[in-house]
Design an enzyme around this catalytic site. Structure first.
Site, PDB file in Angstrom:
ATOM      1  N   ASN A   9       0.871  -1.181   0.000  1.00  0.00           N
ATOM      2  CA  ASN A   9       0.000   0.000   0.000  1.00  0.00           C
ATOM      3  C   ASN A   9       0.905   1.227   0.000  1.00  0.00           C
ATOM      4  O   ASN A   9       1.494   1.567   1.012  1.00  0.00           O
ATOM      5  CB  ASN A   9      -0.880  -0.036   1.261  1.00  0.00           C
ATOM      6  CG  ASN A   9      -1.652   1.250   1.469  1.00  0.00           C
ATOM      7  OD1 ASN A   9      -1.741   2.089   0.568  1.00  0.00           O
ATOM      8  ND2 ASN A   9      -2.219   1.417   2.661  1.00  0.00           N
ATOM      9  N   LYS A  11       0.175   4.290  -0.373  1.00  0.00           N
ATOM     10  CA  LYS A  11      -0.449   5.505   0.193  1.00  0.00           C
ATOM     11  C   LYS A  11      -0.189   6.696  -0.745  1.00  0.00           C
ATOM     12  O   LYS A  11      -0.081   6.504  -1.956  1.00  0.00           O
ATOM     13  CB  LYS A  11       0.063   5.747   1.614  1.00  0.00           C
ATOM     14  CG  LYS A  11      -0.058   4.479   2.479  1.00  0.00           C
ATOM     15  CD  LYS A  11       0.135   4.711   3.940  1.00  0.00           C
ATOM     16  CE  LYS A  11      -0.008   3.379   4.670  1.00  0.00           C
ATOM     17  NZ  LYS A  11       0.048   3.502   6.102  1.00  0.00           N
ATOM     18  N   HIS A  94      -9.414   1.015   5.103  1.00  0.00           N
ATOM     19  CA  HIS A  94      -8.102   1.211   5.734  1.00  0.00           C
ATOM     20  C   HIS A  94      -8.266   2.162   6.921  1.00  0.00           C
ATOM     21  O   HIS A  94      -9.083   3.082   6.883  1.00  0.00           O
ATOM     22  CB  HIS A  94      -7.108   1.789   4.722  1.00  0.00           C
ATOM     23  CG  HIS A  94      -5.714   1.826   5.253  1.00  0.00           C
ATOM     24  ND1 HIS A  94      -5.273   2.847   6.073  1.00  0.00           N
ATOM     25  CD2 HIS A  94      -4.687   0.957   5.127  1.00  0.00           C
ATOM     26  CE1 HIS A  94      -4.014   2.585   6.412  1.00  0.00           C
ATOM     27  NE2 HIS A  94      -3.637   1.456   5.855  1.00  0.00           N
ATOM     28  N   GLU A  96      -6.683   4.598   7.943  1.00  0.00           N
ATOM     29  CA  GLU A  96      -6.548   6.041   7.652  1.00  0.00           C
ATOM     30  C   GLU A  96      -7.830   6.585   7.032  1.00  0.00           C
ATOM     31  O   GLU A  96      -8.204   7.735   7.268  1.00  0.00           O
ATOM     32  CB  GLU A  96      -5.329   6.267   6.741  1.00  0.00           C
ATOM     33  CG  GLU A  96      -4.033   6.069   7.520  1.00  0.00           C
ATOM     34  CD  GLU A  96      -2.854   5.563   6.703  1.00  0.00           C
ATOM     35  OE1 GLU A  96      -2.873   5.696   5.460  1.00  0.00           O
ATOM     36  OE2 GLU A  96      -1.913   5.021   7.322  1.00  0.00           O
ATOM     37  N   GLU A 166      -5.061  -4.961  10.810  1.00  0.00           N
ATOM     38  CA  GLU A 166      -4.028  -3.944  10.997  1.00  0.00           C
ATOM     39  C   GLU A 166      -4.306  -3.178  12.284  1.00  0.00           C
ATOM     40  O   GLU A 166      -5.073  -2.204  12.274  1.00  0.00           O
ATOM     41  CB  GLU A 166      -4.034  -2.960   9.821  1.00  0.00           C
ATOM     42  CG  GLU A 166      -3.743  -3.589   8.487  1.00  0.00           C
ATOM     43  CD  GLU A 166      -3.238  -2.555   7.486  1.00  0.00           C
ATOM     44  OE1 GLU A 166      -2.094  -2.672   7.065  1.00  0.00           O
ATOM     45  OE2 GLU A 166      -3.983  -1.621   7.166  1.00  0.00           O
ATOM     46  N   GLY A 172       2.681   2.275  10.719  1.00  0.00           N
ATOM     47  CA  GLY A 172       3.630   3.368  10.535  1.00  0.00           C
ATOM     48  C   GLY A 172       4.344   3.790  11.806  1.00  0.00           C
ATOM     49  O   GLY A 172       5.007   4.828  11.833  1.00  0.00           O
ATOM     50  N   SER A 211       3.780  -2.098  10.376  1.00  0.00           N
ATOM     51  CA  SER A 211       5.231  -2.114  10.591  1.00  0.00           C
ATOM     52  C   SER A 211       5.882  -3.455  10.242  1.00  0.00           C
ATOM     53  O   SER A 211       6.835  -3.871  10.896  1.00  0.00           O
ATOM     54  CB  SER A 211       5.568  -1.681  12.022  1.00  0.00           C
ATOM     55  OG  SER A 211       5.123  -0.343  12.247  1.00  0.00           O
TER      56      SER A 211
HETATM   57  P1  PGA Z   1       2.993   0.265   7.671  1.00  0.00           P
HETATM   58  O1  PGA Z   1       1.524   0.505   7.070  1.00  0.00           O
HETATM   59  O2  PGA Z   1       3.519  -1.015   7.067  1.00  0.00           O
HETATM   60  O3  PGA Z   1       3.774   1.465   7.233  1.00  0.00           O
HETATM   61  O4  PGA Z   1       2.856   0.167   9.145  1.00  0.00           O
HETATM   62  C1  PGA Z   1       0.624  -0.555   6.871  1.00  0.00           C
HETATM   63  C2  PGA Z   1      -0.651  -0.045   6.238  1.00  0.00           C
HETATM   64  O5  PGA Z   1      -1.051   1.085   6.507  1.00  0.00           O
HETATM   65  O6  PGA Z   1      -1.296  -0.757   5.452  1.00  0.00           O
END
Ligand code: PGA
Length: 255
Positions: A9, A11, A94, A96, A166, A172, A211
């Protein structure tokens, strides 16, 4: 045995040139078809990414879609449009989108339905906030997120879907869930769906996200209910992403 899947992903990162370079390196390295590889670039780069994929082992996914089929929805992108530019997968819900754009579970369920209606495979993202985990509410939060989709779309719809667990506190942040924490929640998700249909639940691929890096991927992917990963930050570095894919693929070989 369930086939593993690794999805990137990206983003809202990268320029056109950076995107193309990343795709080129991934396409050149990811050739195994034992494990599914999906990349989800920003909308604006989807079609040119699809051209670069040349029908090979890497599949195209989008990061979001509109719940409506068409019409007066300025700025939105429909499931049919995603299909038209070569997408096979689309992320829905997601964290976010849920946190920053006000997407609640009923809307996420409608997006899941919209994806399905056009033959896209939805990747349903679920997860709890840190305070919710600390309050012992992980199961009730994640359970309610799943139930909203089951209620609207039915358990049969999970026969063509992927789930991504997640935990929001791991996205992140560099703070990964332990393999045991991931396994525990994945098993809960599978069990919840098994109450509706055991066969569909047993075949469902459940990804872990938050992560994941080359250094921790194998330890997480080896858990029995973890079928791969949804990778954010590390998917922007070709060598990291390729190493994460290789970790999943090596388990497919030995498994
Ligand atoms: P990350 O994000 O691997 O940077 O923690 C995962 C995601 O948002 O799908």
């Amino acid at each position: 045995m369930r086939r593993k899947i690794v999805a990137g992903n990206w983003k809202m990162h990268g320029s056109r040139a950076e995107n193309a370079a990343l795709v080129e390196t991934i396409v050149a390295s990811v050739t195994s078809e034992r494990t599914t590889c999906v990349i989800c670039p920003p909308f604006i780069y989807l079609h040119e990414t699809w051209r670069q994929l040349r029908g090979g082992a890497v599949a195209l996914g989008a990061q979001d879609l509109c719940a409506e089929a068409l019409g007066a929805h300025t700025g939105e992108v429909s499931a049919a449009m995603l299909k038209d530019v070569g997408c096979e997968y689309v992320l829905v819900g997601h964290s976010e989108r849920r946190a920053l754009y006000g997407e609640d579970s009923p809307l996420v369920a409608r997006k899941f339905a919209a994806a399905h209606s056009k033959g896209l495979t939805p990747v349903l993202c679920l997860g709890e906030q840190l305070a919710e985990r600390e309050a012992g509410r992980t199961h009730s939060i994640v359970g309610a997120q799943i139930d909203a989709v089951v209620q609207l779309c039915g358990i049969q719809s999970f026969a063509q879907a992927v789930v991504a667990y997640e935990p929001v506190w791991a996205i992140g942040t560099g703070r990964t869930a332990t393999p045991d924490q991931a396994q525990e929640t994945h098993a809960f998700i599978r069990q919840r769906l098994a109450c509706e249909d055991a066969k569909i639940a047993a075949g469902l691929r459940i990804l872990y996200g938050g992560s994941v890096k080359a250094g921790n991927a194998r330890d997480i992917f080896v858990m029995p209910d973890v079928d791969g990963g949804l990778i954010g930050g590390a998917s922007l570095k070709a060598d990291e992403f390729i190493a994460i894919f290789a970790a999943a693929d090596s388990l497919a070989v030995s498994g």
